[in-house]
Design a protein around this motif. Structure first.
Motif, PDB file in Angstrom:
ATOM      1  N   GLU A  25      24.368  63.587  63.699  1.00 26.04           N
ATOM      2  CA  GLU A  25      25.554  62.841  62.913  1.00 26.04           C
ATOM      3  C   GLU A  25      26.835  62.866  63.549  1.00 26.04           C
ATOM      4  O   GLU A  25      27.935  62.382  63.061  1.00 26.04           O
ATOM      5  N   TRP A  26      27.176  64.062  64.384  1.00 26.37           N
ATOM      6  CA  TRP A  26      28.275  64.308  65.012  1.00 26.37           C
ATOM      7  C   TRP A  26      28.484  63.518  66.275  1.00 26.37           C
ATOM      8  O   TRP A  26      27.783  63.652  67.243  1.00 26.37           O
ATOM      9  N   HIS A  27      29.498  62.259  66.275  1.00 24.92           N
ATOM     10  CA  HIS A  27      29.770  61.556  67.236  1.00 24.92           C
ATOM     11  C   HIS A  27      31.242  61.481  67.510  1.00 24.92           C
ATOM     12  O   HIS A  27      32.092  61.428  66.709  1.00 24.92           O
ATOM     13  N   PRO A  28      31.397  62.044  69.088  1.00 15.65           N
ATOM     14  CA  PRO A  28      32.760  62.023  69.232  1.00 15.65           C
ATOM     15  C   PRO A  28      33.468  60.456  69.451  1.00 15.65           C
ATOM     16  O   PRO A  28      32.905  59.544  69.396  1.00 15.65           O
ATOM     17  N   LEU A  29      34.704  60.545  68.918  1.00 13.85           N
ATOM     18  CA  LEU A  29      35.564  59.428  68.912  1.00 13.85           C
ATOM     19  C   LEU A  29      35.952  58.901  70.441  1.00 13.85           C
ATOM     20  O   LEU A  29      35.855  59.914  71.274  1.00 13.85           O
ATOM     21  N   PRO A  30      36.035  57.685  70.699  1.00  8.27           N
ATOM     22  CA  PRO A  30      36.098  57.246  72.040  1.00  8.27           C
ATOM     23  C   PRO A  30      37.305  58.050  72.690  1.00  8.27           C
ATOM     24  O   PRO A  30      38.663  57.905  71.869  1.00  8.27           O
ATOM     25  N   GLY A  31      37.244  58.459  73.834  1.00  9.76           N
ATOM     26  CA  GLY A  31      38.491  59.195  74.369  1.00  9.76           C
ATOM     27  C   GLY A  31      38.674  60.747  74.081  1.00  9.76           C
ATOM     28  O   GLY A  31      39.513  61.179  74.764  1.00  9.76           O
ATOM     29  N   SER A  32      38.194  61.172  72.922  1.00 12.22           N
ATOM     30  CA  SER A  32      38.744  62.369  72.691  1.00 12.22           C
ATOM     31  C   SER A  32      38.191  63.734  73.489  1.00 12.22           C
ATOM     32  O   SER A  32      38.889  64.482  73.591  1.00 12.22           O
ATOM     33  N   ILE A  33      36.862  63.716  73.875  1.00 11.77           N
ATOM     34  CA  ILE A  33      36.520  64.458  74.505  1.00 11.77           C
ATOM     35  C   ILE A  33      37.173  64.657  76.138  1.00 11.77           C
ATOM     36  O   ILE A  33      37.575  65.608  76.557  1.00 11.77           O
TER      37      ILE A  33
END
Length: 177
Positions: A25-33
């Motif tokens: 369920e842990w999905h990074p937001l676009p561009g955050s990583i």
């Protein structure tokens, strides 16, 4: 030391009113990583301060939380960066701790870990309590419009709060100044 303190849910990864309860369920937001990696590669020390009352509520275990944080670290490392420190509050809203934001215990833990003051240290959040916790110890608050940020933007924000669309925009701003 150039230190930045980030909230997790709604800033780095998608937030959920039903809680983020597993690595799946842990999905990074676009561009955050990529934003974290860019900051890290530019010499910033990246710390995370996150309320995780799902632990107290029994929605997930400490091992599951650590697995989510390990996934974050792996993704950032794959981009050439590093998450230096993650501190979390495991308590529920009525547990009477000093680490659950809007209280600033997590921020004090980070300051103690690095033996620094937090005056002017950027802190990035999507909720009023994130910004209040950082501002209470002298941090410069940055609100992102991801997560709960758009709703938070209409509230009475701490003095001097800077508002950006997302973590990538904050990183670009910090790297250009």
């Amino acid at each position: 030391m150039k230190l930045i303190i980030l909230d997790r849910d709604g800033v780095i990864n998608e937030d959920s009113d039903a809680f983020v309860k597993s690595v799946a369920e842990w999905h990074p937001l676009p561009g955050s990583i990529e934003a974290i990696a860019r900051l890290s590669k530019a010499g910033w020390t990246v710390a995370v301060a996150t309320n995780q009352s799902g632990l107290a509520r029994g929605y997930f275990t400490a091992q599951t939380l650590e697995a989510m944080h390990q996934r974050l670290r792996e993704l950032v490392a794959a981009q050439g960066g590093h998450v230096d420190l993650i501190r979390h509050c495991p308590h529920g809203p009525d547990d009477g701790c000093d680490c659950r934001k809007p209280l600033s215990g997590l921020f004090r833990q980070i300051a103690e870990h690095y033996a620094v003051t937090l005056d002017g240290v950027p802190t990035v959040g999507d909720s009023l309590r994130d910004l209040q916790a950082g501002a209470a110890v002298g941090c410069q608050p940055y609100l992102v419009r991801t997560g709960k940020g758009r709703a938070t933007e209409g509230k009475s924000l701490p003095a001097g709060t800077r508002v950006f669309d997302d973590l990538a925009a904050v990183a670009s701003y910090l790297l250009e100044t």
